[in-house]
Design an enzyme around this catalytic site. Structure first.
Site, PDB file in Angstrom:
ATOM      1  N   ARG A 173       0.836  -1.204   0.000  1.00 16.50           N
ATOM      2  CA  ARG A 173       0.000   0.000   0.000  1.00 16.50           C
ATOM      3  C   ARG A 173       0.872   1.257   0.000  1.00 16.50           C
ATOM      4  O   ARG A 173       0.423   2.340  -0.363  1.00 16.50           O
ATOM      5  CB  ARG A 173      -0.910  -0.044   1.238  1.00 16.50           C
ATOM      6  N   LYS A 188      11.148  -0.155   6.523  1.00 23.28           N
ATOM      7  CA  LYS A 188      11.517  -0.832   7.777  1.00 23.28           C
ATOM      8  C   LYS A 188      10.285  -1.610   8.251  1.00 23.28           C
ATOM      9  O   LYS A 188       9.330  -1.039   8.747  1.00 23.28           O
ATOM     10  CB  LYS A 188      11.950   0.183   8.844  1.00 23.28           C
ATOM     11  N   GLU A 264      -0.799   6.443   9.257  1.00 21.38           N
ATOM     12  CA  GLU A 264      -1.973   5.569   9.395  1.00 21.38           C
ATOM     13  C   GLU A 264      -1.872   4.950  10.777  1.00 21.38           C
ATOM     14  O   GLU A 264      -1.076   4.034  11.003  1.00 21.38           O
ATOM     15  CB  GLU A 264      -1.949   4.475   8.318  1.00 21.38           C
ATOM     16  N   CYS A 298      -6.511  -2.626  12.365  1.00 19.44           N
ATOM     17  CA  CYS A 298      -6.811  -1.265  12.827  1.00 19.44           C
ATOM     18  C   CYS A 298      -8.275  -0.942  12.566  1.00 19.44           C
ATOM     19  O   CYS A 298      -8.867  -0.103  13.220  1.00 19.44           O
ATOM     20  CB  CYS A 298      -5.919  -0.267  12.112  1.00 19.44           C
ATOM     21  N   GLU A 395      -7.547   0.247  22.090  1.00 21.73           N
ATOM     22  CA  GLU A 395      -7.615  -0.651  20.944  1.00 21.73           C
ATOM     23  C   GLU A 395      -7.399  -2.074  21.465  1.00 21.73           C
ATOM     24  O   GLU A 395      -6.340  -2.367  22.029  1.00 21.73           O
ATOM     25  CB  GLU A 395      -6.478  -0.238  19.992  1.00 21.73           C
TER      26      GLU A 395
HETATM   27  P1  NAD Z   1       3.814  -0.214  16.432  1.00 18.29           P
HETATM   28  O1  NAD Z   1       3.459   1.215  16.444  1.00 18.29           O
HETATM   29  O2  NAD Z   1       4.297  -0.830  17.683  1.00 18.29           O
HETATM   30  O3  NAD Z   1       4.921  -0.502  15.337  1.00 18.29           O
HETATM   31  C1  NAD Z   1       4.776  -0.103  13.990  1.00 18.29           C
HETATM   32  C2  NAD Z   1       6.138  -0.035  13.355  1.00 18.29           C
HETATM   33  O4  NAD Z   1       6.890   0.983  13.993  1.00 18.29           O
HETATM   34  C3  NAD Z   1       6.974  -1.309  13.466  1.00 18.29           C
HETATM   35  O5  NAD Z   1       7.745  -1.452  12.298  1.00 18.29           O
HETATM   36  C4  NAD Z   1       7.868  -1.005  14.650  1.00 18.29           C
HETATM   37  O6  NAD Z   1       9.077  -1.740  14.633  1.00 18.29           O
HETATM   38  C5  NAD Z   1       8.126   0.477  14.446  1.00 18.29           C
HETATM   39  N1  NAD Z   1       8.497   1.210  15.653  1.00 18.29           N
HETATM   40  C6  NAD Z   1       8.143   0.958  16.926  1.00 18.29           C
HETATM   41  N2  NAD Z   1       8.684   1.876  17.744  1.00 18.29           N
HETATM   42  C7  NAD Z   1       9.394   2.726  16.973  1.00 18.29           C
HETATM   43  C8  NAD Z   1      10.165   3.891  17.225  1.00 18.29           C
HETATM   44  N3  NAD Z   1      10.329   4.384  18.441  1.00 18.29           N
HETATM   45  N4  NAD Z   1      10.747   4.519  16.191  1.00 18.29           N
HETATM   46  C9  NAD Z   1      10.582   4.058  14.939  1.00 18.29           C
HETATM   47  N5  NAD Z   1       9.868   2.958  14.632  1.00 18.29           N
HETATM   48  C10 NAD Z   1       9.269   2.304  15.630  1.00 18.29           C
HETATM   49  O7  NAD Z   1       2.519  -0.972  15.872  1.00 18.29           O
HETATM   50  P2  NAD Z   1       2.306  -2.540  15.675  1.00 18.29           P
HETATM   51  O8  NAD Z   1       2.127  -3.147  17.025  1.00 18.29           O
HETATM   52  O9  NAD Z   1       3.334  -3.106  14.759  1.00 18.29           O
HETATM   53  O10 NAD Z   1       0.921  -2.549  14.866  1.00 18.29           O
HETATM   54  C11 NAD Z   1      -0.302  -2.404  15.464  1.00 18.29           C
HETATM   55  C12 NAD Z   1      -0.787  -0.957  15.385  1.00 18.29           C
HETATM   56  O11 NAD Z   1      -0.804  -0.547  14.025  1.00 18.29           O
HETATM   57  C13 NAD Z   1      -2.197  -0.791  15.871  1.00 18.29           C
HETATM   58  O12 NAD Z   1      -2.288   0.381  16.638  1.00 18.29           O
HETATM   59  C14 NAD Z   1      -3.014  -0.653  14.593  1.00 18.29           C
HETATM   60  O13 NAD Z   1      -4.215   0.030  14.726  1.00 18.29           O
HETATM   61  C15 NAD Z   1      -2.052   0.075  13.730  1.00 18.29           C
HETATM   62  N6  NAD Z   1      -2.412  -0.103  12.329  1.00 18.29           N
HETATM   63  C16 NAD Z   1      -2.966   0.962  11.658  1.00 18.29           C
HETATM   64  C17 NAD Z   1      -3.340   0.800  10.338  1.00 18.29           C
HETATM   65  C18 NAD Z   1      -3.958   1.945   9.585  1.00 18.29           C
HETATM   66  O14 NAD Z   1      -4.003   1.861   8.352  1.00 18.29           O
HETATM   67  N7  NAD Z   1      -4.429   2.996  10.217  1.00 18.29           N
HETATM   68  C19 NAD Z   1      -3.146  -0.419   9.695  1.00 18.29           C
HETATM   69  C20 NAD Z   1      -2.581  -1.473  10.396  1.00 18.29           C
HETATM   70  C21 NAD Z   1      -2.199  -1.295  11.736  1.00 18.29           C
END
Ligand code: NAD
Length: 491
Positions: A173, A188, A264, A298, A395
């Site tokens: 996407r 990443k 997102e 999400c 969530e």
């Molecule tokens: P997360 O925020 O923990 O991690 C997302 C990404 O960010 C991963 O690649 C992670 O390694 C990286 N990351 C984590 N901490 C970081 C930092 N300090 N600096 C830089 N990168 C960092 O989320 P998750 O647990 O992987 O996914 C679940 C979340 O994603 C839920 O909140 C869900 O709602 C959201 N989500 C949103 C959408 C959307 O389109 N709005 C789609 C899918 C998931």
């Protein structure tokens, strides 16, 4: 041979398996030789390990993206389009293997993984089509003296950061529109699911993407590696999908260089059922909105608000359907709900359910972690959930449906909007005028009206409030990777 040995064997046979970094069109180890483990969520056992990108590797990936940027931006749109089209065809040809790869590292049931791979491939097809629909504008200035010319140009090098819940689709996407627009990228992926993102890199390479245009950097040290890239002056765009909590941190980081951001973020979707709704259709919609991806989406319905006169029947119907789901390892043919991605996620769901029950809710079905290895949670329906309960404001990200009763339309709207999130809302009613009126009143970027799924590569996906900034998919998704250049011309 144990079950895990056989899965590891299957993994080794995957045609698109890469376990090192992908930089400049090559698979390379981490500069310090470090690696980290990827686990099978069905057992908690190690599946394989991947290279653990360092800050130096992150900057090497930006170097590669920079070297490739000018030539890629100058490529004919038709050529970029045809490369993306080939990527769509390759993903489709290898869809079963890719779905199994998604299931192995993410845990989701195979039917969900197959759905994800098909959805993910569609972003390459859609943006293959968008790549050649160049847009611009020429107009006469209001004073009548000169012309206003507006061109769209690629924003530049993009850092893409993706979550584990849709390891293929969240990557395509972003990569699809970025490449269509003429940008080069460093992706990443989430540390729980790096293998699918690396497989995407190999597919794009086979499709003809030149070296350096797409780079993939698995890294356990996500903070320092992403931060280093956001502070490199050559990087011009961050596209992040993940939690609101991490999104806030990255928006602050991106501010230092005033980087263009698409975010997102998390959701807390309300699912409204009015008494005039077709109850079977509402229950079908509820099952999809809640249980797609085992609740780890999400867009997952997080709170069910049901009009009082049908609340009991709705709860009973939902409990019957949720209770009948077969839970097991995602890779098994008859599994409908796989394990959650990791122990922490399953533990958080358990904590939210226990909290709601302690405050007076009843688990009509489920309500516990089953006694087996792996990161499972039982499909659960909670009735009598108290307003103000944490399960309604956080969530859940798991297979749990809390139900709250409402009496009037105004009350339903107020309860639905009582959140800092604004990604998606679902509305079920047999009255179209009410459906449109309530949809308009929802403080969310998307609404499913008598429908439990909103995701569509042709539609602008995204949130309002603290669910994000920008849109992915559709025509709008491409604009996020373009910048307007206005030329004032006297002719
Ligand atoms: P997360 O925020 O923990 O991690 C997302 C990404 O960010 C991963 O690649 C992670 O390694 C990286 N990351 C984590 N901490 C970081 C930092 N300090 N600096 C830089 N990168 C960092 O989320 P998750 O647990 O992987 O996914 C679940 C979340 O994603 C839920 O909140 C869900 O709602 C959201 N989500 C949103 C959408 C959307 O389109 N709005 C789609 C899918 C998931």
């Amino acid at each position: 041979m144990t079950r895990d040995d056989s899965l590891r064997g299957e993994l080794d046979d995957f045609e698109h398996l890469l376990t090192d970094l992908w930089i400049g069109g090559k698979s390379v180890p981490a500069s310090d030789g470090g690696r980290f483990d990827v686990l099978d969520p069905a057992t908690g056992q190690v599946l394989t390990s991947v290279a653990n990108g360092t800050v130096d590797d992150a900057l090497a990936a930006v170097d590669a993206a920079h070297s490739a940027a000018a030539a890629w931006a100058a490529t004919a749109p038709r050529e970029r389009s045809e490369i993306l089209r080939r990527a769509f065809e390759l993903m489709t040809a290898h869809s079963e293997q890719l779905a199994r790869l998604v299931t192995l590292e993410n845990g989701k049931a195979l039917p969900d993984a197959r759905g994800e791979v098909a959805y993910a491939a569609e972003f390459f097809r859609w943006y293959a089509e968008e790549a050649v629909r160049g847009i611009g504008e020429v107009m006469t200035a209001p004073a009548g003296k000169n012309k206003i010319l507006v061109l769209q140009q690629p924003v530049g090098i993009c850092v893409l950061v993706t979550p584990w819940n849709f390891p293929a689709a969240m990557a395509t996407r972003k990569i699809g529109p970025a490449l269509a627009a003429g940008c080069t990228v460093v992706l990443k992926p989430a540390s729980d699911t790096p293998l699918t993102a690396l497989a995407m890199a190999k597919i794009l390479d086979e499709a003809g993407v030149p070296p350096g245009v797409v780079n993939v950097l698995p890294a356990r040290r996500s903070g320092p590696t992403v931060s280093a890239m956001l502070h490199d002056p050559r990087v011009r765009k961050l596209s992040f999908t993940g939690s609101t909590e991490v999104g806030r941190v990255l928006l602050k980081e991106a501010a230092d260089q005033v980087i263009n951001c698409s975010m997102e973020l998390g959701g807390n979707a309300p699912f409204l059922v009015f008494a005039d709704a077709d109850l079977d259709a509402a229950l079908d919609g509820a099952m999809v909105a809640k249980m797609r991806n085992g609740g780890e989406a999400c867009t997952a319905a997080n709170r069910f608000y049901v009009e009082r006169s049908i609340a009991e029947e709705f709860s009973r119907g939902l409990a019957e359907r949720m209770g009948a789901l077969r839970v097991g390892p995602g890779i098994d043919a008859d599994t409908q709900v796989g394990p959650m991605v990791n122990d922490e996620t399953a533990g958080k769901v358990d904590e939210l359910v226990r909290g709601a029950v302690a405050e007076g809710a009843t688990a009509v079905v489920g309500g516990r972690r089953p006694d087996r290895p792996g990161f499972y949670y039982e499909p659960t329906v909670l009735s009598g959930v108290q307003p103000g309960s944490a399960i309604l404001s956080e969530e859940i990200f798991g297979p749990v449906a809390p139900i709250v009763v409402f009496d009037t339309e105004d009350e339903a709207i107020r309860l639905a909007n009582d959140t800092e999130y604004g990604l998606v809302s679902y509305v079920f009613t047999g009255d179209l005028a009410r459906g449109l009126r309530v949809s308009e009143a929802m403080e969310s970027g998307m609404v499913g009206l008598n429908r439990g799924v909103v995701s569509d590569p042709a539609a602008p996906f995204g949130g309002t409030k603290q669910s994000g900034v920008g849109r992915e998919g559709g025509h709008e998704g491409m604009l996020d990777y373009l910048e307007s250049k206005y030329i004032a011309v006297d002719w």
